[in-house]
Design a protein around this motif. Structure first.
Motif, PDB file in Angstrom:
ATOM      1  N   LYS A  67       5.808  13.173   1.059  1.00 41.51           N
ATOM      2  CA  LYS A  67       6.008  12.130   2.063  1.00 41.51           C
ATOM      3  C   LYS A  67       5.329  10.867   1.535  1.00 41.51           C
ATOM      4  CE  LYS A  67       5.298  10.670   6.756  1.00 41.51           C
ATOM      5  NZ  LYS A  67       4.577  10.831   7.994  1.00 41.51           N
ATOM      6  N   VAL A  68       6.101   9.792   1.494  1.00 34.14           N
ATOM      7  CA  VAL A  68       5.590   8.526   0.981  1.00 34.14           C
ATOM      8  C   VAL A  68       5.628   7.507   2.115  1.00 34.14           C
ATOM      9  CG1 VAL A  68       5.861   6.720  -0.736  1.00 34.14           C
ATOM     10  CG2 VAL A  68       6.507   9.075  -1.305  1.00 34.14           C
ATOM     11  N   THR A  69       4.505   6.851   2.344  1.00 38.65           N
ATOM     12  CA  THR A  69       4.429   5.769   3.317  1.00 38.65           C
ATOM     13  C   THR A  69       4.128   4.493   2.561  1.00 38.65           C
ATOM     14  OG1 THR A  69       3.587   7.310   4.986  1.00 38.65           O
ATOM     15  CG2 THR A  69       3.306   4.946   5.432  1.00 38.65           C
ATOM     16  N   VAL A  70       4.976   3.490   2.800  1.00 37.46           N
ATOM     17  CA  VAL A  70       4.790   2.196   2.144  1.00 37.46           C
ATOM     18  C   VAL A  70       4.492   1.170   3.225  1.00 37.46           C
ATOM     19  CG1 VAL A  70       5.812   0.428   0.671  1.00 37.46           C
ATOM     20  CG2 VAL A  70       6.430   2.835   0.327  1.00 37.46           C
ATOM     21  N   ARG A  71       3.321   0.548   3.110  1.00 40.83           N
ATOM     22  CA  ARG A  71       2.942  -0.503   4.053  1.00 40.83           C
ATOM     23  C   ARG A  71       3.035  -1.843   3.335  1.00 40.83           C
ATOM     24  NH1 ARG A  71      -0.272   3.751   5.287  1.00 40.83           N
ATOM     25  NH2 ARG A  71      -0.184   4.447   7.438  1.00 40.83           N
ATOM     26  N   ASP A  72       3.962  -2.646   3.778  1.00 42.18           N
ATOM     27  CA  ASP A  72       4.157  -3.977   3.236  1.00 42.18           C
ATOM     28  C   ASP A  72       4.422  -4.864   4.442  1.00 42.18           C
ATOM     29  OD1 ASP A  72       4.296  -5.942   1.315  1.00 42.18           O
ATOM     30  OD2 ASP A  72       6.092  -5.180   0.327  1.00 42.18           O
ATOM     31  N   ARG A  73       5.379  -5.749   4.374  1.00 43.23           N
ATOM     32  CA  ARG A  73       5.719  -6.533   5.570  1.00 43.23           C
ATOM     33  C   ARG A  73       6.191  -5.619   6.676  1.00 43.23           C
ATOM     34  NH1 ARG A  73       8.679 -11.760   2.851  1.00 43.23           N
ATOM     35  NH2 ARG A  73       6.805 -12.468   1.784  1.00 43.23           N
ATOM     36  N   SER A  74       6.903  -4.569   6.295  1.00 40.02           N
ATOM     37  CA  SER A  74       7.302  -3.501   7.209  1.00 40.02           C
ATOM     38  C   SER A  74       6.740  -2.200   6.656  1.00 40.02           C
ATOM     39  CB  SER A  74       8.826  -3.385   7.280  1.00 40.02           C
ATOM     40  OG  SER A  74       9.394  -4.545   7.822  1.00 40.02           O
ATOM     41  N   LEU A  82       9.504  -0.809  -6.045  1.00 39.61           N
ATOM     42  CA  LEU A  82       9.087  -1.997  -5.286  1.00 39.61           C
ATOM     43  C   LEU A  82       9.097  -3.264  -6.135  1.00 39.61           C
ATOM     44  CD1 LEU A  82       6.277  -0.336  -3.189  1.00 39.61           C
ATOM     45  CD2 LEU A  82       8.440  -1.264  -2.309  1.00 39.61           C
ATOM     46  N   ALA A  83       9.065  -3.125  -7.443  1.00 43.29           N
ATOM     47  CA  ALA A  83       9.190  -4.284  -8.329  1.00 43.29           C
ATOM     48  C   ALA A  83      10.629  -4.789  -8.365  1.00 43.29           C
ATOM     49  CB  ALA A  83       8.726  -3.929  -9.731  1.00 43.29           C
ATOM     50  N   ARG A  84      11.560  -3.964  -7.831  1.00 49.34           N
ATOM     51  CA  ARG A  84      12.974  -4.285  -7.907  1.00 49.34           C
ATOM     52  C   ARG A  84      13.662  -4.482  -6.561  1.00 49.34           C
ATOM     53  NH1 ARG A  84      10.900  -1.951 -11.870  1.00 49.34           N
ATOM     54  NH2 ARG A  84      11.675  -2.167 -13.991  1.00 49.34           N
ATOM     55  N   GLU A  85      13.048  -3.960  -5.501  1.00 46.14           N
ATOM     56  CA  GLU A  85      13.657  -4.075  -4.176  1.00 46.14           C
ATOM     57  C   GLU A  85      12.581  -3.883  -3.094  1.00 46.14           C
ATOM     58  OE1 GLU A  85      16.640  -1.037  -3.821  1.00 46.14           O
ATOM     59  OE2 GLU A  85      15.246   0.570  -4.208  1.00 46.14           O
ATOM     60  N   PRO A  86      12.826  -4.405  -1.901  1.00 38.77           N
ATOM     61  CA  PRO A  86      11.849  -4.216  -0.818  1.00 38.77           C
ATOM     62  C   PRO A  86      11.835  -2.761  -0.344  1.00 38.77           C
ATOM     63  CG  PRO A  86      13.796  -5.364   0.003  1.00 38.77           C
ATOM     64  CD  PRO A  86      13.964  -5.227  -1.485  1.00 38.77           C
ATOM     65  N   ASN A  87      10.722  -2.361   0.232  1.00 37.53           N
ATOM     66  CA  ASN A  87      10.607  -0.980   0.705  1.00 37.53           C
ATOM     67  C   ASN A  87      11.661  -0.632   1.753  1.00 37.53           C
ATOM     68  OD1 ASN A  87       9.070  -2.738   2.430  1.00 37.53           O
ATOM     69  ND2 ASN A  87       8.054  -0.957   3.327  1.00 37.53           N
ATOM     70  N   THR A  88      12.141  -1.621   2.485  1.00 35.73           N
ATOM     71  CA  THR A  88      13.166  -1.366   3.501  1.00 35.73           C
ATOM     72  C   THR A  88      14.522  -1.036   2.882  1.00 35.73           C
ATOM     73  OG1 THR A  88      13.531  -3.751   3.649  1.00 35.73           O
ATOM     74  CG2 THR A  88      12.052  -2.757   5.291  1.00 35.73           C
ATOM     75  N   SER A  89      14.692  -1.279   1.576  1.00 35.56           N
ATOM     76  CA  SER A  89      15.943  -0.953   0.886  1.00 35.56           C
ATOM     77  C   SER A  89      15.893   0.408   0.192  1.00 35.56           C
ATOM     78  CB  SER A  89      16.265  -2.022  -0.165  1.00 35.56           C
ATOM     79  OG  SER A  89      16.525  -3.260   0.452  1.00 35.56           O
ATOM     80  N   ASP A  98       0.875  -1.172   0.000  1.00 38.73           N
ATOM     81  CA  ASP A  98       0.000   0.000   0.000  1.00 38.73           C
ATOM     82  C   ASP A  98       0.912   1.221   0.000  1.00 38.73           C
ATOM     83  OD1 ASP A  98      -2.307   1.662   0.328  1.00 38.73           O
ATOM     84  OD2 ASP A  98      -1.835   1.784   2.469  1.00 38.73           O
ATOM     85  N   ILE A  99       0.738   2.094  -0.977  1.00 38.47           N
ATOM     86  CA  ILE A  99       1.590   3.274  -1.121  1.00 38.47           C
ATOM     87  C   ILE A  99       0.735   4.516  -0.970  1.00 38.47           C
ATOM     88  CG2 ILE A  99       3.170   4.525  -2.642  1.00 38.47           C
ATOM     89  CD1 ILE A  99       3.453   1.785  -4.187  1.00 38.47           C
ATOM     90  N   GLN A 100       1.091   5.370  -0.014  1.00 32.56           N
ATOM     91  CA  GLN A 100       0.382   6.632   0.181  1.00 32.56           C
ATOM     92  C   GLN A 100       1.363   7.769  -0.048  1.00 32.56           C
ATOM     93  OE1 GLN A 100      -1.237   6.123   4.193  1.00 32.56           O
ATOM     94  NE2 GLN A 100      -3.258   5.955   3.256  1.00 32.56           N
ATOM     95  N   VAL A 101       0.965   8.721  -0.876  1.00 32.95           N
ATOM     96  CA  VAL A 101       1.811   9.868  -1.197  1.00 32.95           C
ATOM     97  C   VAL A 101       1.072  11.134  -0.790  1.00 32.95           C
ATOM     98  CG1 VAL A 101       3.035  11.106  -3.016  1.00 32.95           C
ATOM     99  CG2 VAL A 101       2.772   8.614  -3.166  1.00 32.95           C
ATOM    100  N   VAL A 102       1.739  11.960   0.011  1.00 29.67           N
ATOM    101  CA  VAL A 102       1.148  13.218   0.463  1.00 29.67           C
ATOM    102  C   VAL A 102       2.131  14.338   0.150  1.00 29.67           C
ATOM    103  CG1 VAL A 102       0.337  14.510   2.470  1.00 29.67           C
ATOM    104  CG2 VAL A 102      -0.091  12.054   2.321  1.00 29.67           C
ATOM    105  N   ALA A 103       1.652  15.379  -0.520  1.00 29.19           N
ATOM    106  CA  ALA A 103       2.505  16.532  -0.814  1.00 29.19           C
ATOM    107  C   ALA A 103       2.776  17.300   0.470  1.00 29.19           C
ATOM    108  CB  ALA A 103       1.831  17.427  -1.838  1.00 29.19           C
ATOM    109  N   VAL A 104       4.046  17.500   0.770  1.00 27.97           N
ATOM    110  CA  VAL A 104       4.447  18.331   1.911  1.00 27.97           C
ATOM    111  C   VAL A 104       4.419  19.785   1.465  1.00 27.97           C
ATOM    112  CG1 VAL A 104       6.339  18.850   3.514  1.00 27.97           C
ATOM    113  CG2 VAL A 104       5.881  16.474   2.860  1.00 27.97           C
TER     114      VAL A 104
END
Length: 88
Positions: free
Chosen positions: A15-22, A57-64, A3-9
Motif C-alpha cells: 500500500k502506497v500513500t502519496v501526500r502532495d497537493r492531493s 512522480l518525476a513524470r506525472e502527478p500522483n493523481t494520474s 511524501d511517499i509511504q510504502v507499507v507491505a500488505v
C-alpha cells in the motif's frame, strides 16, 4: 517534494500513500522474480516500490497514477523505467 509511504500488505502487495497537493492511495503488486530482476537483491522490495514512485512522480502527478497496478506495468507506459530503476 511528495511524501511517499510504502507499507507491505503481504509479500506480494504494497500500500502506497502519496501526500502532495492531493493525497492518494495505491495498491501495488510486485512479483518476486520481477523485483529480483530489477534490484538484484541490492534493495528491499519496499524500497523498490518507493523508488518506482519517485520515478513516476518525476513524470506525472500522483493523481494520474493508477490506484491499483502491478509494478511491471510501469515499463509499458515508460519504456526507460527498467533501465533507470536498475541504475538507481
Amino acid at each position: 517534494m511528495a511524501d511517499i509511504q510504502v507499507v507491505a500488505v503481504d509479500t506480494l502487495q504494497f500500500k502506497v500513500t502519496v501526500r502532495d497537493r492531493s493525497t492518494t492511495s495505491h495498491l501495488v503488486s510486485v512479483q518476486p522474480a520481477y523485483a529480483q530482476k530489477l534490484t538484484q537483491g541490492k534493495i528491499s522490495t519496499t524500497e523498490l516500490v518507493k523508488q518506482s514512485f519517485i520515478f513516476l512522480l518525476a513524470r506525472e502527478p500522483n493523481t494520474s497514477i493508477l490506484q491499483q497496478f502491478d509494478l511491471s506495468v510501469i515499463a509499458r507506459y515508460f519504456p526507460e523505467y527498467e533501465q533507470q530503476i536498475t541504475l538507481a
